[in-house]
Design a protein around this motif. Structure first.
Motif, short mmCIF file in Angstrom:
data_model
loop_
_atom_site.label_atom_id
_atom_site.label_comp_id
_atom_site.label_asym_id
_atom_site.label_seq_id
_atom_site.Cartn_x
_atom_site.Cartn_y
_atom_site.Cartn_z
N PRO A 1 44.70 -41.76 -18.39
CA PRO A 1 43.75 -40.81 -17.81
C PRO A 1 42.33 -41.10 -18.24
CG PRO A 1 45.68 -39.68 -18.73
CD PRO A 1 45.75 -41.11 -19.18
N LEU A 2 41.41 -41.06 -17.27
CA LEU A 2 40.00 -41.26 -17.57
C LEU A 2 39.27 -39.93 -17.68
CD1 LEU A 2 39.17 -44.18 -15.12
CD2 LEU A 2 39.77 -44.34 -17.53
N ILE B 1 43.53 -44.49 -13.12
CA ILE B 1 43.64 -45.73 -12.36
C ILE B 1 44.93 -46.44 -12.78
CG2 ILE B 1 41.18 -46.02 -11.96
CD1 ILE B 1 41.11 -47.92 -14.34
N SER B 2 45.52 -47.15 -11.84
CA SER B 2 46.79 -47.82 -12.10
C SER B 2 46.64 -49.31 -12.35
CB SER B 2 47.74 -47.62 -10.91
OG SER B 2 47.17 -48.14 -9.73
N ASP B 3 45.42 -49.84 -12.20
CA ASP B 3 45.22 -51.28 -12.35
C ASP B 3 44.27 -51.59 -13.49
OD1 ASP B 3 43.01 -50.21 -11.13
OD2 ASP B 3 42.73 -51.86 -9.72
N ASP C 1 24.33 -37.51 -4.73
CA ASP C 1 25.20 -37.49 -3.55
C ASP C 1 26.65 -37.18 -3.94
OD1 ASP C 1 25.63 -39.86 -4.85
OD2 ASP C 1 25.63 -41.11 -3.06
N ARG C 2 26.82 -36.51 -5.08
CA ARG C 2 28.09 -35.93 -5.51
C ARG C 2 29.18 -36.99 -5.75
NH1 ARG C 2 28.51 -30.62 -5.34
NH2 ARG C 2 30.75 -30.66 -5.02
N LYS C 3 28.83 -37.99 -6.51
CA LYS C 3 29.79 -38.99 -6.96
C LYS C 3 29.80 -39.02 -8.49
CE LYS C 3 29.41 -42.12 -2.96
NZ LYS C 3 28.35 -41.40 -2.23
N LEU C 4 30.96 -39.30 -9.04
CA LEU C 4 31.11 -39.44 -10.48
C LEU C 4 30.94 -40.92 -10.87
CD1 LEU C 4 34.14 -37.17 -11.45
CD2 LEU C 4 31.80 -36.93 -12.27
N ILE D 1 31.16 -50.25 -14.73
CA ILE D 1 30.91 -48.90 -14.22
C ILE D 1 31.83 -48.67 -13.03
CG2 ILE D 1 29.26 -47.32 -13.13
CD1 ILE D 1 27.95 -50.19 -15.18
N MET D 2 32.56 -47.58 -13.04
CA MET D 2 33.40 -47.22 -11.90
C MET D 2 32.85 -45.95 -11.26
SD MET D 2 37.37 -48.00 -12.88
CE MET D 2 37.88 -49.66 -13.37
N VAL D 3 33.01 -45.85 -9.94
CA VAL D 3 32.49 -44.73 -9.16
C VAL D 3 33.65 -44.04 -8.46
CG1 VAL D 3 30.80 -44.01 -7.45
CG2 VAL D 3 30.40 -46.10 -8.78
N PHE D 4 33.71 -42.72 -8.58
CA PHE D 4 34.78 -41.93 -7.98
C PHE D 4 34.18 -40.77 -7.18
CE2 PHE D 4 36.52 -43.90 -11.72
CZ PHE D 4 37.82 -44.24 -11.38
N ASN D 5 34.95 -40.28 -6.20
CA ASN D 5 34.59 -39.00 -5.62
C ASN D 5 35.29 -37.91 -6.42
OD1 ASN D 5 37.29 -38.87 -4.73
ND2 ASN D 5 36.78 -39.56 -2.66
N LEU D 6 35.02 -36.65 -6.08
CA LEU D 6 35.57 -35.55 -6.88
C LEU D 6 37.07 -35.38 -6.69
CD1 LEU D 6 32.74 -32.87 -6.61
CD2 LEU D 6 33.16 -34.57 -8.40
N LYS D 7 37.64 -36.04 -5.68
CA LYS D 7 39.09 -36.00 -5.50
C LYS D 7 39.80 -37.01 -6.41
CE LYS D 7 38.87 -34.58 -0.64
NZ LYS D 7 39.25 -34.96 0.77
N GLY D 8 39.02 -37.88 -7.04
CA GLY D 8 39.61 -38.89 -7.92
C GLY D 8 39.80 -40.23 -7.26
N ASP D 9 39.33 -40.42 -6.02
CA ASP D 9 39.44 -41.71 -5.35
C ASP D 9 38.35 -42.65 -5.87
OD1 ASP D 9 41.47 -40.67 -3.64
OD2 ASP D 9 39.92 -39.77 -2.39
N ARG D 10 38.75 -43.86 -6.23
CA ARG D 10 37.76 -44.83 -6.68
C ARG D 10 37.03 -45.41 -5.48
NH1 ARG D 10 39.98 -49.24 -10.54
NH2 ARG D 10 40.98 -49.95 -8.62
N LEU D 11 35.70 -45.36 -5.54
CA LEU D 11 34.87 -45.82 -4.44
C LEU D 11 34.27 -47.19 -4.69
CD1 LEU D 11 32.94 -42.48 -3.79
CD2 LEU D 11 35.08 -43.25 -2.74
#
Length: 314
Positions: A172-173, A189-191, A213-216, A226-236
């Protein structure tokens, strides 16, 4: 009178310079606008292990988490001391090694009270409003977004979670908590490029930033990543940065197991460099990242050298 630890100057210079480190070319030079070496009544108060810094732009205030002194210290944007609040303890408004802080849209001060396993919320004047016990995860740093707490369990040198029995390669991140302290979702993330649990936990040290613009954005503390996610937890997205040094990624040097059953002890050593300790979105919409290199091997060598030096330890 408190013992002088000499960390205050570093903390406030960090506030003034970190905006330039992550985005400016390596040959750009930053300017120190102000710094202070002491504050408070009698000019005798100092930081001890400051762990986080936050700016309330609406009120033009700077908040420093003074972890070793179990309190929050407040300055204005000119570097003038305003006040402190909190002390060591377990009661409302007291702290035990707080590590992270954020300011919500109403200028409320939200503190990760790390060793007390809770989140405390204060008014802009520093009065305690709410205690939230964190039942399932220890919070080291956090953001408040849409009434939920986006938290990480590791920040700087505050510690990290290691699940030695984890069979999958995930870790868990970010844990998302509601106002009762319950985990409602997580970002995983699984990878992740590591299977050894101890080293993976080291590499999973992250800090949090929330973009306009509401990204993590999650800079990893021991990797140039650096990893970028939306608030649903999807990696962008994921990306690296140009650095003025080559980072040393964590690697396992030794592992020793002793004992058996529940009393078994696992001893492990890893070499790491701290690369990203703090990040923040500025008013220009850019992500600013504090980057530095500080190998644990070099720290240990320096400590040994200091102990060997005559008349140095007092």
């Amino acid at each position: 009178m408190r013992k002088k630890y000499g960390n205050l100057r570093f903390a406030l210079i960090m506030f003034l310079l970190f905006g330039l480190v992550g985005s400016a070319p390596a040959d750009d030079k930053s300017e120190t606008i102000w710094s202070v070496n002491y504050f408070g009544e009698g000019e005798s108060d100092y930081f001890h292990r400051p762990s986080d810094i936050e700016i309330d732009q609406k009120r033009s205030l700077v908040y420093i988490v003074d972890s070793g002194n179990h309190r929050i210290v407040v300055f204005d944007l000119g570097g003038n001391f305003v006040r402190t609040f909190g002390q060591k303890g377990q009661g409302p408004g007291e702290f035990n090694n707080p590590t992270g802080l954020c300011v919500d849209e109403n200028s409320r001060i939200v503190v990760a009270d790390y060793q007390n396993n809770r989140i405390q919320i204060f008014s802009p004047e520093g009065e305690i409003l709410q205690n939230i016990n964190t039942k399932e995860v220890r919070v080291a740093d956090l953001l408040v977004i849409d009434g939920l707490f986006y938290t990480v369990a590791s920040f700087g040198s505050s510690g990290f979670n290691i699940n030695m029995g984890l069979e999958t390669e995930t870790q868990p991140l970010v844990m998302v908590l509601n106002d009762a302290g319950d985990v409602v979702s997580e970002i995983t993330i699984s990878d992740f490029p590591e299977t050894q649990p101890f080293v993976r936990a080291l590499k999973n040290r992250v800090c949090l930033s929330f973009s306009p613009d509401r990204k993590l954005f999650l800079p990893f503390g021991n990797m140039n990543l650096i990893m970028v996610f939306n608030l649903k937890g999807d990696r962008l997205a994921r990306f690296e940065r140009e650095l003025p040094f080559k980072p040393i990624t964590p690697s396992l040097k030794s592992q020793k197991t002793s004992g058996d059953g529940e009393r078994s002890v696992v001893q492990m050593i890893a070499t790491i460099d701290m690369v990203s300790k703090a990040s923040h979105f500025g008013p220009d919409g850019k992500l600013y990242i504090l980057s530095y290199t500080e190998s644990l091997d070099e720290q240990m060598k320096e400590t040994k050298d200091m102990r060997a030096a005559p008349n140095l330890a007092q």
